[in-house]
Design a protein around this motif. Structure first.
Motif: not given
Length: 221
Positions: A128-144
């Motif tokens: 997650l720390h390699h993902i731009p901050p603006a996209d991190r919430a979407q990354a967690i949602a994708a994992a969920a």
């Protein structure tokens, strides 16, 4: 490799990786062998139930899935990464331990293009720390979304506190990834996970050498 996750130690895992990736370029092989002294694999595997299907976001050379396959923990594992180069080493390692039929590896353009699943376990380790901050919430949602009902989402990343450990993490990424990263702030992942229907079951701070790790384990409602 020990057959039980209880017997895994950084020394055991380091030797396992050194042998497993013997056809990798020597600098890469040495880095992989050193990683168990930094990354707490021994903690992570304990949250994967026997016979699970596992999706590993940002799998790199496939080390986490290789450990799970070697100890007979998973039924099938899928690794994906935005960098296709390490996936060749991951496939070679899977074949070497006789797990080519249980481990798949695929390049992706972003977390949203990962295999859909659902999976019993979804892991996101030092991604997650390699993902731009603006996209991190979407990354967690994708994992969920890819976590099966009743399944587990394992999140592990570098801590942003104290500052001297944060500096060590940032320097490490600058040297090895050639990237100046922004660490994930404490509390952010928990909030994003809750919004995606994930319930926090385990939280742990794990210090290793000069590094610090934040481990969070969530359950899909």
């Amino acid at each position: 490799m020990p057959s039980s996750s209880d017997a895994l130690t950084p020394k055991t895992l380091s030797g396992f990786f050194f042998d497993l990736y013997d056809d990798a370029p020597r600098p890469l092989r040495m880095l992989i062998a050193a990683r168990p002294y930094v990354c707490p694999y021994d903690k992570l595997v304990s949250f994967v139930p026997q016979g699970a299907t596992v999706l590993d976001f940002g799998c790199g050379t496939g080390t986490f899935l290789a450990v799970l396959a070697a100890i007979g923990r998973l039924r099938h594992g899928t690794g994906c990464d935005v960098s296709p180069a390490p996936l060749a080493a991951a496939r070679a390692a899977a074949a070497r331990i006789g797990a080519a039929d249980r481990l798949d590896f695929a390049p992706i353009k972003d977390v949203g293009s990962a295999p859909e699943g659902p999976f019993d376990v979804v892991a996101m380790v030092d991604v997650l720390h390699h993902i731009p901050p603006a996209d991190r919430a979407q990354a967690i949602a994708a994992a969920a979304r890819r976590t099966a009902p009743g399944g587990v989402f394992i999140y592990k990343d570098m801590t942003d506190r104290p500052l001297w450990r944060r500096f060590a993490h940032s320097l490490d990424d600058l040297v090895f990834s050639h990237e100046l990263v922004r660490q994930v702030r404490q509390g952010e992942v928990e909030a994003w996970a809750a919004q995606s229907g994930l319930h926090l079951e385990h939280t742990e701070y794990i210090p290793r050498l000069v590094y610090g790790h934040q481990l969070r384990v969530f359950r899909k409602q």
